[in-house]
Scaffold this motif. Structure first.
Motif, short mmCIF file in Angstrom:
data_model
loop_
_atom_site.label_atom_id
_atom_site.label_comp_id
_atom_site.label_asym_id
_atom_site.label_seq_id
_atom_site.Cartn_x
_atom_site.Cartn_y
_atom_site.Cartn_z
N LEU A 101 2.37 -3.42 11.61
CA LEU A 101 1.43 -3.75 10.30
C LEU A 101 0.91 -2.51 9.50
O LEU A 101 0.77 -2.57 8.35
N HIS A 102 0.41 -1.59 10.32
CA HIS A 102 -0.12 -0.34 9.67
C HIS A 102 0.94 0.25 8.74
O HIS A 102 0.78 1.03 8.02
N GLU A 103 2.32 0.17 9.51
CA GLU A 103 3.43 1.03 8.70
C GLU A 103 3.53 0.15 7.48
O GLU A 103 3.95 0.86 6.45
N LYS A 104 3.44 -0.97 7.45
CA LYS A 104 3.67 -1.75 6.17
C LYS A 104 2.39 -1.15 5.00
O LYS A 104 2.81 -1.02 3.89
N LEU A 105 1.18 -1.12 5.49
CA LEU A 105 0.08 -0.63 5.01
C LEU A 105 0.55 0.79 4.19
O LEU A 105 0.31 0.94 2.89
N LEU A 106 0.92 1.52 5.14
CA LEU A 106 1.26 2.98 4.62
C LEU A 106 2.35 2.87 3.51
O LEU A 106 2.22 3.61 2.50
N GLN A 107 3.38 2.04 3.69
CA GLN A 107 4.58 1.91 2.75
C GLN A 107 4.05 1.45 1.52
O GLN A 107 4.44 1.84 0.17
N GLU A 108 3.03 0.48 1.47
CA GLU A 108 2.67 -0.02 -0.07
C GLU A 108 1.47 1.03 -0.59
O GLU A 108 1.69 1.42 -1.86
N ILE A 109 0.95 1.79 0.26
CA ILE A 109 -0.12 2.91 -0.33
C ILE A 109 1.05 4.01 -0.80
O ILE A 109 0.73 4.42 -2.11
N ILE A 110 1.81 4.26 -0.22
CA ILE A 110 2.63 5.34 -0.69
C ILE A 110 3.45 5.03 -1.97
O ILE A 110 3.60 5.92 -2.85
N ARG A 111 3.95 3.80 -1.58
CA ARG A 111 4.73 3.57 -2.88
C ARG A 111 3.86 3.34 -4.23
O ARG A 111 4.08 3.65 -5.38
#
Length: 204
Positions: free
Chosen positions: A67-77
Motif C-alpha cells: 500500500l505504501h508503494e501505491k502511495l509512492l507511485q501516485e505522489i511520483i506520478r
C-alpha cells in the motif's frame, strides 16, 4: 501547466479513493488475508496487489509495504505531471515521501530488523534532505537522529528519544511529523491557490 490542470489531475486520482462501502467491507474482514483479497479485487490497489501475491499467506507488514508503494507511485506520478510546479508544492511532496521513509525506519528499528522494510526510492536519491542510505542503515533511534541532524525532522523527533537512546510513543512521533507536513500543505493551499481551486483542495 496551470494549477487548474493539476487540480484536475488530483481530482481524478481522488475519485479512486476508498468509498464508504469499501470501508464497510474492510471493517467486516476478519483477517489480513481477507483485507488483501478485497483490496486486490475491488479497488485501485489492485495495481500493486498483483496476482503473484498469496492472499492466504500475506502478512500485515507485507500488505502495508504494498500500500505504501501505491502511495509512492501516485505522489511520483503527480510530481512528474508538472515538472514546473511551485517550489512549495514540490517541497511538500518530497517531505511526504521522506516522512514515510522515516516512519518505516522507526518501525524497523523498533522491531529489531536489520534490513530495510522499504527498498531505496530512486526518486529520493537526488532530492532528499538526508542521506537515504544512512536512514536505511540506522539500527538505533540515536543513529536515525544522527542521520537527520541537519533537517527539520530532528527537532520534531528529538522529544521522543528516551534516556537510553531508544524511542517512545510511536503514535505521538507519527502525529508530530504529519502535523508539520499538513501545516505546510494548508499553507500552500491558502497562499498558492484561489477561488474554486482553493475550495476544492480544502474539501479534499
Amino acid at each position: 501547466m496551470s494549477n487548474t490542470a493539476i487540480v484536475g489531475k488530483v481530482h481524478a486520482m481522488y475519485a479512486h479513493r476508498l468509498k464508504q462501502n469499501d470501508w464497510d467491507a474492510l471493517i467486516s474482514c476478519s483477517s489480513v488475508a481477507e483485507v488483501a483479497a478485497y483490496l486486490k479485487s475491488n479497488t485501485a490497489y489492485h495495481t500493486v496487489l498483483n496476482n503473484d501475491m498469496n492472499d492466504h499467506d500475506v502478512h500485515r507488514g507485507n500488505l502495508e509495504n504494498l500500500l505504501h508503494e501505491k502511495l509512492l507511485q501516485e505522489i511520483i506520478r503527480l510530481s512528474r505531471y508538472d515538472l514546473d510546479m511551485g517550489e512549495d508544492t514540490a517541497e511538500y511532496l518530497m517531505e511526504d515521501l521522506e516522512i514515510d521513509q522515516i516512519l518505516h525506519a522507526v518501525i524497523r528499528i523498533n522491531s529489531h530488523q536489520t534490513a530495510s522494510m522499504v527498498p531505496p526510492n530512486p526518486y529520493l536519491n537526488s532530492r532528499a534532505h538526508f542521506d537515504q542510505h544512512a536512514i536505511d542503515a540506522a539500527s538505533t533511534y540515536d543513529q536515525l537522529l544522527d542521520a537527520l541532524q541537519h533537517t527539520r525532522y530532528y527537532k520534531l523527533m528529538q522529544p521522543f528519544r528516551t534516556a537510553d537512546g531508544g524511542m517512545e510513543n510511536y503514535t505521538g512521533l507519527e502525529n508530530a511529523l504529519l502535523a508539520d507536513l499538513y501545516t505546510q500543505l494548508y499553507y500552500i493551499i491558502d497562499n498558492e491557490t484561489h477561488g474554486k481551486e482553493r475550495e476544492i483542495l480544502h474539501e479534499m
